[in-house]
Design a protein around this motif. Sequence first.
Motif, mmCIF file in Angstrom:
data_model
loop_
_atom_site.group_PDB
_atom_site.id
_atom_site.type_symbol
_atom_site.label_atom_id
_atom_site.label_comp_id
_atom_site.label_asym_id
_atom_site.label_seq_id
_atom_site.Cartn_x
_atom_site.Cartn_y
_atom_site.Cartn_z
ATOM 1 N N MET A 120 -3.969 -1.618 14.351
ATOM 2 C CA MET A 120 -2.614 -1.872 13.920
ATOM 3 C C MET A 120 -2.392 -1.169 12.584
ATOM 4 S SD MET A 120 -0.641 -5.539 13.266
ATOM 5 C CE MET A 120 -2.032 -6.355 12.596
ATOM 6 N N ARG A 121 -1.209 -0.575 12.424
ATOM 7 C CA ARG A 121 -0.824 0.063 11.151
ATOM 8 C C ARG A 121 0.202 -0.826 10.465
ATOM 9 N NH1 ARG A 121 0.908 5.144 10.200
ATOM 10 N NH2 ARG A 121 -0.373 5.065 8.374
ATOM 11 N N ILE A 122 -0.046 -1.113 9.197
ATOM 12 C CA ILE A 122 0.758 -2.070 8.439
ATOM 13 C C ILE A 122 1.217 -1.437 7.136
ATOM 14 C CG2 ILE A 122 0.740 -4.340 7.325
ATOM 15 C CD1 ILE A 122 -1.790 -4.897 9.190
ATOM 16 N N LEU A 123 2.469 -1.703 6.779
ATOM 17 C CA LEU A 123 3.008 -1.292 5.482
ATOM 18 C C LEU A 123 3.453 -2.538 4.735
ATOM 19 C CD1 LEU A 123 4.008 0.873 3.454
ATOM 20 C CD2 LEU A 123 6.184 0.858 4.707
ATOM 21 N N ILE A 124 2.998 -2.664 3.497
ATOM 22 C CA ILE A 124 3.441 -3.743 2.621
ATOM 23 C C ILE A 124 4.300 -3.113 1.537
ATOM 24 C CG2 ILE A 124 2.729 -5.483 0.938
ATOM 25 C CD1 ILE A 124 0.034 -5.631 2.514
ATOM 26 N N ALA A 125 5.529 -3.595 1.403
ATOM 27 C CA ALA A 125 6.427 -3.144 0.339
ATOM 28 C C ALA A 125 6.702 -4.351 -0.548
ATOM 29 C CB ALA A 125 7.717 -2.589 0.919
ATOM 30 N N GLU A 126 6.055 -4.389 -1.695
ATOM 31 C CA GLU A 126 6.089 -5.572 -2.557
ATOM 32 C C GLU A 126 5.870 -5.152 -3.999
ATOM 33 O OE1 GLU A 126 6.544 -8.759 -4.184
ATOM 34 O OE2 GLU A 126 6.329 -9.249 -2.050
ATOM 35 N N ASP A 127 6.795 -5.517 -4.905
ATOM 36 C CA ASP A 127 6.655 -5.125 -6.295
ATOM 37 C C ASP A 127 5.836 -6.119 -7.115
ATOM 38 O OD1 ASP A 127 8.842 -6.954 -6.043
ATOM 39 O OD2 ASP A 127 9.557 -6.367 -8.028
ATOM 40 N N ASP A 128 5.670 -7.338 -6.642
ATOM 41 C CA ASP A 128 4.895 -8.348 -7.357
ATOM 42 C C ASP A 128 3.407 -8.179 -7.039
ATOM 43 O OD1 ASP A 128 4.673 -11.000 -8.849
ATOM 44 O OD2 ASP A 128 3.756 -11.493 -6.901
ATOM 45 N N GLY B 45 3.394 5.891 13.459
ATOM 46 C CA GLY B 45 4.317 4.866 12.973
ATOM 47 C C GLY B 45 3.638 3.539 12.720
ATOM 48 N N TYR B 46 4.300 2.729 11.922
ATOM 49 C CA TYR B 46 3.782 1.400 11.604
ATOM 50 C C TYR B 46 4.094 0.422 12.732
ATOM 51 C CZ TYR B 46 2.992 3.101 6.912
ATOM 52 O OH TYR B 46 2.542 3.820 5.837
ATOM 53 N N ASP B 47 3.203 -0.537 12.901
ATOM 54 C CA ASP B 47 3.428 -1.634 13.838
ATOM 55 C C ASP B 47 4.116 -2.794 13.137
ATOM 56 O OD1 ASP B 47 1.874 -0.523 16.137
ATOM 57 O OD2 ASP B 47 0.261 -0.624 14.655
ATOM 58 N N LEU B 48 3.821 -2.970 11.850
ATOM 59 C CA LEU B 48 4.335 -4.092 11.072
ATOM 60 C C LEU B 48 4.672 -3.622 9.676
ATOM 61 C CD1 LEU B 48 4.711 -7.237 10.719
ATOM 62 C CD2 LEU B 48 2.335 -7.254 9.903
ATOM 63 N N ILE B 49 5.831 -4.069 9.176
ATOM 64 C CA ILE B 49 6.202 -3.844 7.778
ATOM 65 C C ILE B 49 6.528 -5.202 7.172
ATOM 66 C CG2 ILE B 49 7.830 -2.792 6.155
ATOM 67 C CD1 ILE B 49 8.273 -0.545 8.186
ATOM 68 N N PHE C 162 -5.067 -10.423 3.067
ATOM 69 C CA PHE C 162 -4.963 -11.141 4.339
ATOM 70 C C PHE C 162 -4.867 -10.187 5.525
ATOM 71 C CE2 PHE C 162 -2.475 -13.004 7.773
ATOM 72 C CZ PHE C 162 -3.265 -14.093 8.086
ATOM 73 N N LEU C 163 -4.098 -9.100 5.392
ATOM 74 C CA LEU C 163 -3.821 -8.217 6.528
ATOM 75 C C LEU C 163 -4.865 -7.135 6.777
ATOM 76 C CD1 LEU C 163 0.036 -7.863 6.035
ATOM 77 C CD2 LEU C 163 -1.138 -9.071 7.895
ATOM 78 N N THR C 164 -5.654 -6.776 5.784
ATOM 79 C CA THR C 164 -6.629 -5.692 5.933
ATOM 80 C C THR C 164 -7.593 -5.891 7.107
ATOM 81 O OG1 THR C 164 -6.446 -5.000 3.636
ATOM 82 C CG2 THR C 164 -8.493 -4.432 4.766
ATOM 83 N N PRO C 165 -8.065 -7.102 7.388
ATOM 84 C CA PRO C 165 -8.960 -7.250 8.548
ATOM 85 C C PRO C 165 -8.306 -6.921 9.897
ATOM 86 C CG PRO C 165 -9.152 -9.153 7.097
ATOM 87 C CD PRO C 165 -7.992 -8.343 6.614
ATOM 88 N N PHE C 166 -6.977 -6.890 9.931
ATOM 89 C CA PHE C 166 -6.267 -6.669 11.187
ATOM 90 C C PHE C 166 -5.860 -5.218 11.420
ATOM 91 C CE2 PHE C 166 -5.201 -11.087 9.918
ATOM 92 C CZ PHE C 166 -5.961 -11.731 10.880
ATOM 93 N N GLY C 167 -6.037 -4.356 10.414
ATOM 94 C CA GLY C 167 -5.649 -2.966 10.613
ATOM 95 C C GLY C 167 -5.622 -2.168 9.330
ATOM 96 N N ASP C 168 -5.069 -0.957 9.427
ATOM 97 C CA ASP C 168 -4.925 -0.068 8.276
ATOM 98 C C ASP C 168 -3.685 -0.486 7.500
ATOM 99 O OD1 ASP C 168 -7.134 1.462 9.068
ATOM 100 O OD2 ASP C 168 -5.890 2.707 10.363
ATOM 101 N N VAL C 169 -3.851 -0.727 6.204
ATOM 102 C CA VAL C 169 -2.765 -1.217 5.371
ATOM 103 C C VAL C 169 -2.401 -0.187 4.311
ATOM 104 C CG1 VAL C 169 -2.023 -3.038 3.788
ATOM 105 C CG2 VAL C 169 -3.496 -3.610 5.727
ATOM 106 N N ASP C 170 -1.120 0.182 4.265
ATOM 107 C CA ASP C 170 -0.580 1.006 3.185
ATOM 108 C C ASP C 170 0.290 0.108 2.315
ATOM 109 O OD1 ASP C 170 -1.752 3.335 4.223
ATOM 110 O OD2 ASP C 170 0.011 3.800 5.441
ATOM 111 N N VAL C 171 0.395 0.457 1.030
ATOM 112 C CA VAL C 171 1.123 -0.374 0.086
ATOM 113 C C VAL C 171 2.116 0.481 -0.700
ATOM 114 C CG1 VAL C 171 0.894 -1.859 -1.944
ATOM 115 C CG2 VAL C 171 -0.832 -1.956 -0.139
ATOM 116 N N THR C 172 3.332 -0.050 -0.862
ATOM 117 C CA THR C 172 4.330 0.567 -1.726
ATOM 118 C C THR C 172 4.861 -0.522 -2.660
ATOM 119 O OG1 THR C 172 6.165 0.147 -0.190
ATOM 120 C CG2 THR C 172 5.005 2.260 0.027
#
Length: 133
Positions: free
Chosen positions: A1-9, A48-52, A19-29
């Motif tokens: 699974m490809r995941i994007l986290i968009a979070e400024d905090d 493409g991402y599966d989850l944002i 939490f999400l890293t064990p489930f797939g590749d995680v990118d962060v913005t």
Amino acid sequence: MRILIAEDDFTSRTLLQHFLTPFGDVDVTVNGAEAVEAFMLAMDEGLGYDLICLDIMMPELDGLKALKNIRDKEKAMGITPNEEVKIVMTTALDSAKDVLDAYYRGGCNDYLTKPIDTKKLQTLLKNYGFITE
């Protein structure tokens, strides 16, 4: 699974990433503009991402505008609603107006309030068919 986290905090971003890293590749913005750019780069690369996970209150471009931008780009690419990336809004806002804006005007799939309850997030991942645990 490809995941994007968009979070400024930082704390929220770190929690989600951990939490999400064990489930797939995680990118962060860290803002909405970077999230839209990362989404487009991933689509251009055919990965493409599966989850944002998209925060609402972010600098440069807020999460609701980023959500609309992503959904507009998917529509322009001919991506049907069934094929769209799953987008979960993550925010400290929990008023009815914010929820309605995210769902009906923006097109998010789900909405989680902070602090993020990882059990609820895990349930969403199961409901989307991303995990079976």
